[in-house]
Design a protein around this motif. Sequence first.
Motif, PDB file in Angstrom:
ATOM      1  N   TYR A  10       0.839  -1.204   0.000  1.00 58.20           N
ATOM      2  CA  TYR A  10       0.000   0.000   0.000  1.00 58.20           C
ATOM      3  C   TYR A  10       0.869   1.246   0.000  1.00 58.20           C
ATOM      4  O   TYR A  10       0.628   2.182  -0.764  1.00 58.20           O
ATOM      5  CB  TYR A  10      -0.946  -0.004   1.198  1.00 58.20           C
ATOM      6  CG  TYR A  10      -1.900   1.158   1.188  1.00 58.20           C
ATOM      7  CD1 TYR A  10      -3.035   1.138   0.382  1.00 58.20           C
ATOM      8  CD2 TYR A  10      -1.653   2.289   1.947  1.00 58.20           C
ATOM      9  CE1 TYR A  10      -3.909   2.216   0.354  1.00 58.20           C
ATOM     10  CE2 TYR A  10      -2.515   3.372   1.922  1.00 58.20           C
ATOM     11  CZ  TYR A  10      -3.631   3.332   1.126  1.00 58.20           C
ATOM     12  OH  TYR A  10      -4.479   4.399   1.091  1.00 58.20           O
ATOM     13  N   ALA A  11       1.903   1.264   0.824  1.00 60.40           N
ATOM     14  CA  ALA A  11       2.800   2.417   0.877  1.00 60.40           C
ATOM     15  C   ALA A  11       3.473   2.632  -0.472  1.00 60.40           C
ATOM     16  O   ALA A  11       3.618   3.774  -0.932  1.00 60.40           O
ATOM     17  CB  ALA A  11       3.844   2.217   1.975  1.00 60.40           C
ATOM     18  N   GLY A  18      -0.321   8.006  -5.685  1.00 57.72           N
ATOM     19  CA  GLY A  18      -1.044   8.926  -4.820  1.00 57.72           C
ATOM     20  C   GLY A  18      -2.017   8.170  -3.924  1.00 57.72           C
ATOM     21  O   GLY A  18      -2.315   7.000  -4.150  1.00 57.72           O
ATOM     22  N   ASP A  19      -2.489   8.844  -2.902  1.00 53.73           N
ATOM     23  CA  ASP A  19      -3.411   8.227  -1.942  1.00 53.73           C
ATOM     24  C   ASP A  19      -4.838   8.406  -2.442  1.00 53.73           C
ATOM     25  O   ASP A  19      -5.551   9.323  -2.041  1.00 53.73           O
ATOM     26  CB  ASP A  19      -3.208   8.842  -0.555  1.00 53.73           C
ATOM     27  CG  ASP A  19      -3.885   8.040   0.546  1.00 53.73           C
ATOM     28  OD1 ASP A  19      -4.660   7.112   0.217  1.00 53.73           O
ATOM     29  OD2 ASP A  19      -3.642   8.354   1.715  1.00 53.73           O
ATOM     30  N   ALA A  22      -7.785   8.630   0.089  1.00 52.36           N
ATOM     31  CA  ALA A  22      -7.828   9.933   0.773  1.00 52.36           C
ATOM     32  C   ALA A  22      -8.387  11.006  -0.155  1.00 52.36           C
ATOM     33  O   ALA A  22      -9.171  11.861   0.273  1.00 52.36           O
ATOM     34  CB  ALA A  22      -6.443  10.325   1.263  1.00 52.36           C
ATOM     35  N   GLU A  23      -8.009  10.970  -1.438  1.00 49.19           N
ATOM     36  CA  GLU A  23      -8.534  11.951  -2.396  1.00 49.19           C
ATOM     37  C   GLU A  23     -10.043  11.787  -2.570  1.00 49.19           C
ATOM     38  O   GLU A  23     -10.777  12.773  -2.633  1.00 49.19           O
ATOM     39  CB  GLU A  23      -7.828  11.801  -3.739  1.00 49.19           C
ATOM     40  CG  GLU A  23      -6.361  12.211  -3.709  1.00 49.19           C
ATOM     41  CD  GLU A  23      -5.658  11.957  -5.033  1.00 49.19           C
ATOM     42  OE1 GLU A  23      -6.339  11.930  -6.079  1.00 49.19           O
ATOM     43  OE2 GLU A  23      -4.427  11.804  -5.017  1.00 49.19           O
ATOM     44  N   VAL A  24     -10.497  10.543  -2.651  1.00 49.93           N
ATOM     45  CA  VAL A  24     -11.932  10.275  -2.793  1.00 49.93           C
ATOM     46  C   VAL A  24     -12.680  10.765  -1.561  1.00 49.93           C
ATOM     47  O   VAL A  24     -13.733  11.400  -1.657  1.00 49.93           O
ATOM     48  CB  VAL A  24     -12.188   8.770  -3.035  1.00 49.93           C
ATOM     49  CG1 VAL A  24     -13.666   8.442  -2.928  1.00 49.93           C
ATOM     50  CG2 VAL A  24     -11.636   8.360  -4.391  1.00 49.93           C
TER      51      VAL A  24
END
Length: 62
Positions: A10-11, A18-19, A22-24
């Motif tokens: 995941y990292a 990009g994350d 988090a953006e969603v």
Amino acid sequence: MTYGGSAPIYAQLVRERGDIPAEVRDTAERTLRELDRVIAPKGPYRGGQPDPGQRPLMPPLR
């Protein structure tokens, strides 16, 4: 919510792309705030009755 410590893949994906979760989440929260602003009542609740000066959407049924 980050999974960097427990899921190295995941990292790596976050670094590469990009994350996305988090953006969603940010976009969803912003959209909800905008909707609250747009559909918030503008005045006192009238119990479903139209404003006295408002033109009816349809002519009355006969």
